[in-house]
Design an enzyme around this catalytic site. Structure first.
Site, PDB file in Angstrom:
ATOM      1  N   GLU A 172      29.319  38.554  44.712  1.00 24.13           N
ATOM      2  CA  GLU A 172      29.762  39.103  46.002  1.00 24.13           C
ATOM      3  C   GLU A 172      28.723  40.023  46.645  1.00 24.13           C
ATOM      4  O   GLU A 172      29.008  41.180  46.968  1.00 24.13           O
ATOM      5  CB  GLU A 172      31.119  39.814  45.818  1.00 24.13           C
ATOM      6  CG  GLU A 172      32.172  38.867  45.260  1.00 24.13           C
ATOM      7  CD  GLU A 172      33.476  39.555  44.849  1.00 24.13           C
ATOM      8  OE1 GLU A 172      33.602  40.764  45.042  1.00 24.13           O
ATOM      9  OE2 GLU A 172      34.371  38.848  44.335  1.00 24.13           O
ATOM     10  N   ASN A 213      27.453  34.166  42.942  1.00 22.31           N
ATOM     11  CA  ASN A 213      28.862  33.786  43.037  1.00 22.31           C
ATOM     12  C   ASN A 213      29.506  34.585  44.173  1.00 22.31           C
ATOM     13  O   ASN A 213      29.240  35.774  44.329  1.00 22.31           O
ATOM     14  CB  ASN A 213      29.554  34.131  41.703  1.00 22.31           C
ATOM     15  CG  ASN A 213      30.955  33.597  41.584  1.00 22.31           C
ATOM     16  OD1 ASN A 213      31.208  32.425  41.870  1.00 22.31           O
ATOM     17  ND2 ASN A 213      31.892  34.439  41.152  1.00 22.31           N
ATOM     18  N   HIS A 249      39.186  31.322  46.541  1.00 23.76           N
ATOM     19  CA  HIS A 249      40.521  31.944  46.608  1.00 23.76           C
ATOM     20  C   HIS A 249      41.157  31.537  47.938  1.00 23.76           C
ATOM     21  O   HIS A 249      40.883  32.138  48.976  1.00 23.76           O
ATOM     22  CB  HIS A 249      40.405  33.464  46.471  1.00 23.76           C
ATOM     23  CG  HIS A 249      39.926  33.885  45.119  1.00 23.76           C
ATOM     24  ND1 HIS A 249      40.685  33.698  43.973  1.00 23.76           N
ATOM     25  CD2 HIS A 249      38.763  34.438  44.703  1.00 23.76           C
ATOM     26  CE1 HIS A 249      40.020  34.139  42.921  1.00 23.76           C
ATOM     27  NE2 HIS A 249      38.847  34.588  43.333  1.00 23.76           N
ATOM     28  N   GLU A 278      36.592  30.095  40.780  1.00 21.58           N
ATOM     29  CA  GLU A 278      37.810  30.923  40.685  1.00 21.58           C
ATOM     30  C   GLU A 278      38.935  30.377  41.558  1.00 21.58           C
ATOM     31  O   GLU A 278      39.656  31.148  42.212  1.00 21.58           O
ATOM     32  CB  GLU A 278      37.502  32.378  41.119  1.00 21.58           C
ATOM     33  CG  GLU A 278      36.331  33.018  40.415  1.00 21.58           C
ATOM     34  CD  GLU A 278      36.082  34.470  40.817  1.00 21.58           C
ATOM     35  OE1 GLU A 278      36.954  35.083  41.471  1.00 21.58           O
ATOM     36  OE2 GLU A 278      35.012  34.987  40.479  1.00 21.58           O
TER      37      GLU A 278
HETATM   38  O1  G3I Z   1      41.873  48.723  33.002  1.00 23.22           O
HETATM   39  C1  G3I Z   1      43.250  48.920  33.240  1.00 23.22           C
HETATM   40  C2  G3I Z   1      43.983  48.963  31.964  1.00 23.22           C
HETATM   41  O2  G3I Z   1      43.498  50.042  31.197  1.00 23.22           O
HETATM   42  C3  G3I Z   1      45.483  49.085  32.252  1.00 23.22           C
HETATM   43  O3  G3I Z   1      46.173  48.922  31.052  1.00 23.22           O
HETATM   44  C4  G3I Z   1      45.952  48.004  33.235  1.00 23.22           C
HETATM   45  C5  G3I Z   1      47.387  48.206  33.630  1.00 23.22           C
HETATM   46  O4  G3I Z   1      47.687  47.524  34.806  1.00 23.22           O
HETATM   47  O5  G3I Z   1      45.145  48.050  34.370  1.00 23.22           O
HETATM   48  C6  G3I Z   1      43.817  47.769  34.017  1.00 23.22           C
HETATM   49  O6  G3I Z   1      42.951  47.471  35.056  1.00 23.22           O
HETATM   50  C7  G3I Z   1      43.241  46.331  35.830  1.00 23.22           C
HETATM   51  C8  G3I Z   1      42.301  45.183  35.480  1.00 23.22           C
HETATM   52  O7  G3I Z   1      42.458  44.113  36.395  1.00 23.22           O
HETATM   53  C9  G3I Z   1      42.484  44.668  34.068  1.00 23.22           C
HETATM   54  O8  G3I Z   1      43.767  44.139  33.927  1.00 23.22           O
HETATM   55  C10 G3I Z   1      43.054  46.740  37.259  1.00 23.22           C
HETATM   56  O9  G3I Z   1      44.052  47.667  37.602  1.00 23.22           O
HETATM   57  C11 G3I Z   1      43.101  45.568  38.175  1.00 23.22           C
HETATM   58  O10 G3I Z   1      42.702  46.001  39.465  1.00 23.22           O
HETATM   59  C12 G3I Z   1      42.140  44.496  37.698  1.00 23.22           C
HETATM   60  O11 G3I Z   1      42.226  43.408  38.603  1.00 23.22           O
HETATM   61  C13 G3I Z   1      41.254  42.405  38.456  1.00 23.22           C
HETATM   62  C14 G3I Z   1      40.380  42.367  39.706  1.00 23.22           C
HETATM   63  O12 G3I Z   1      39.451  41.294  39.597  1.00 23.22           O
HETATM   64  C15 G3I Z   1      39.645  43.671  39.902  1.00 23.22           C
HETATM   65  O13 G3I Z   1      38.586  43.577  40.756  1.00 23.22           O
HETATM   66  C16 G3I Z   1      41.964  41.081  38.291  1.00 23.22           C
HETATM   67  O14 G3I Z   1      42.669  41.069  37.050  1.00 23.22           O
HETATM   68  C17 G3I Z   1      40.969  39.919  38.332  1.00 23.22           C
HETATM   69  O15 G3I Z   1      41.655  38.704  38.404  1.00 23.22           O
HETATM   70  C18 G3I Z   1      40.091  40.045  39.566  1.00 23.22           C
HETATM   71  O16 G3I Z   1      39.129  39.010  39.521  1.00 23.22           O
HETATM   72  C19 G3I Z   1      38.224  38.929  40.630  1.00 23.22           C
HETATM   73  C20 G3I Z   1      36.925  38.377  40.109  1.00 23.22           C
HETATM   74  O17 G3I Z   1      36.460  39.139  39.046  1.00 23.22           O
HETATM   75  C21 G3I Z   1      35.873  38.289  41.225  1.00 23.22           C
HETATM   76  N1  G3I Z   1      36.379  37.532  42.353  1.00 23.22           N
HETATM   77  C22 G3I Z   1      37.673  37.962  42.874  1.00 23.22           C
HETATM   78  C23 G3I Z   1      38.711  37.976  41.754  1.00 23.22           C
HETATM   79  C24 G3I Z   1      40.071  38.320  42.288  1.00 23.22           C
HETATM   80  O18 G3I Z   1      40.082  39.611  42.791  1.00 23.22           O
END
Ligand code: G3I
Length: 362
Positions: A172, A213, A249, A278
């Site tokens: 990104e 990516n 997406h 993705e």
């Molecule tokens: O780290 C904490 C953890 O300690 C806690 O237990 C948990 C409780 O909800 O939250 C955890 O963090 C979360 C993390 O995912 C791991 O589950 C974050 O709040 C959450 O914001 C994070 O979201 C991820 C997101 O990227 C963040 O940028 C999504 O799962 C993931 O699917 C998403 O993936 C991205 C790609 O990497 C890049 N392209 C876009 C895609 C979708 O946003």
């Protein structure tokens, strides 16, 4: 079910009963039940299409839910860690590496004959607090930051040398208007951070495919043009870049990006490998049969678009079940973005993929 198929299924312990009707049907488009056209599941489809079909994997769920794990390994021959290889996951405190979750993905892949996409080395999200705070308060200056990035890339790529087929090296890098995204990397290291990142990754594993990516490159013209220009510049500087990843997406409330195959081709024409990295197709809830049909159409078109470009060799979805998807947490009132529902039952989109056929010449 015919006795011969049942006997075969039992002998091979293949859970045919759980497959959607289309997977075992022998009607038009499926060939005879002994013929080469019958498609069992997505791994079978991948073999027939000569492409990799992958999914993002949530490691906590992989450990906790045996049905998730079994289905993941039955359907997919390529894995991407949804979060486990991101910087905040692998180095939450400076110098303290926590590889357990990332290792779990690579181990699962080795045991199940799957390939791995490493996601992601340089990004502006999910950075550890020690890093962002250090940069913000000035205790980490530009020279040190460059060294930190170099060490991060070298350490992580070396750890999985020979085990990660492709890396999302820079994720990104552009904003929607095609200007370089103002991240800590650009602000403190200048635009050369991208070339540096690719060179460091290549040194750490010369055989891994190195990707740029991004999302919305399926249709966003300023982003497409900016990304193409960057790649040409990198190539002119002999920077080792191998691939372009289209995150994909999508949402059915927006038109399908109808020019996507042509866009892929423009990147392929630069000599790059292409991957859908993705893919998911969300919808405004509630779910209706009509919306599921539109979703199926989008998934099918995305796969057909990839297949129509010879250089497109990986088709990865961002999670395979609505039981675990990032979508409801990020888009208010939206969901149902995956191929399988919460109970791992096939949605029309899954069936649609199974009926997708190879295009001639591939
Ligand atoms: O780290 C904490 C953890 O300690 C806690 O237990 C948990 C409780 O909800 O939250 C955890 O963090 C979360 C993390 O995912 C791991 O589950 C974050 O709040 C959450 O914001 C994070 O979201 C991820 C997101 O990227 C963040 O940028 C999504 O799962 C993931 O699917 C998403 O993936 C991205 C790609 O990497 C890049 N392209 C876009 C895609 C979708 O946003």
């Amino acid at each position: 079910m015919r006795p011969l198929i049942l006997a075969l299924a039992l002998a091979l312990a293949v859970p045919v009963i759980a497959l959607p009707a289309s997977a075992t049907a022998t009607g038009p488009g499926h060939g005879s039940e002994h013929g080469p056209q019958r498609v069992q599941d997505l791994r079978d489809l991948a073999r027939k299409l000569r492409i990799n079909i992958g999914s993002a994997v949530d490691v906590a769920v992989l450990r906790a839910e045996p049905d998730y794990k079994a289905r993941l390994n039955r359907e997919f021959d390529h894995l991407t860690a949804e979060n486990a290889m991101k910087w905040e996951s692998v180095e939450p405190e400076r110098g303290v590496y926590t590889w357990q979750d990332a290792d779990e993905v690579v181990r699962n892949a080795r045991r199940n004959g799957q390939q791995v996409r490493g996601h992601t080395l340089v990004w502006h999200n999910q950075l550890p607090a020690w890093l962002t705070t250090g940069v913000e308060n000035g205790t980490i200056g530009a020279t040190e930051l460059r060294q930190i990035l170099r060490d991060h890339i070298t350490t992580q790529v070396r750890r999985y040398k020979g085990q990660v087929r492709a890396w999302d090296v820079v994720n990104e890098a552009f904003d929607e208007d095609g200007t370089p995204r103002q991240t800590i990397w650009l602000t403190h290291l200048g635009p050369g951070y991208i070339a540096d990142a690719f060179r460091w990754a290549h040194r750490a594993d010369p055989h891994a495919k190195l990707y740029l990516n991004d999302y919305n490159v399926e249709w966003n013209v300023p982003k497409i043009e900016a990304t193409l220009t960057l790649i040409k510049q990198l190539q002119a500087q002999r920077v080792p870049i191998d691939g372009m990843g289209f995150q994909g997406h999508l949402g059915i409330q927006y038109d399908y990006p109808g020019d996507w195959a042509n866009v892929m081709r423009r990147f392929a024409d630069l000599g790059l490998e292409i991957a859908v990295t993705e893919l998911d197709v969300r919808m405004v809830l509630p779910v209706t049969p009509e919306k599921l049909a539109t979703q199926a159409d989008y998934y099918g078109r995305a796969l057909s678009d990839c297949l129509s470009v010879r250089a497109c060799r990986e088709f990865t979805v961002w999670g395979f079940t609505d039981r675990h998807s990032w979508v409801p947490g990020w888009f208010d009132g939206e969901g149902s973005a995956c191929l399988l529902d919460e109970n791992l039952a096939a949605k029309p989109a899954y069936d649609k993929l199974l009926t997708t056929r190879r295009v001639s010449g591939r």
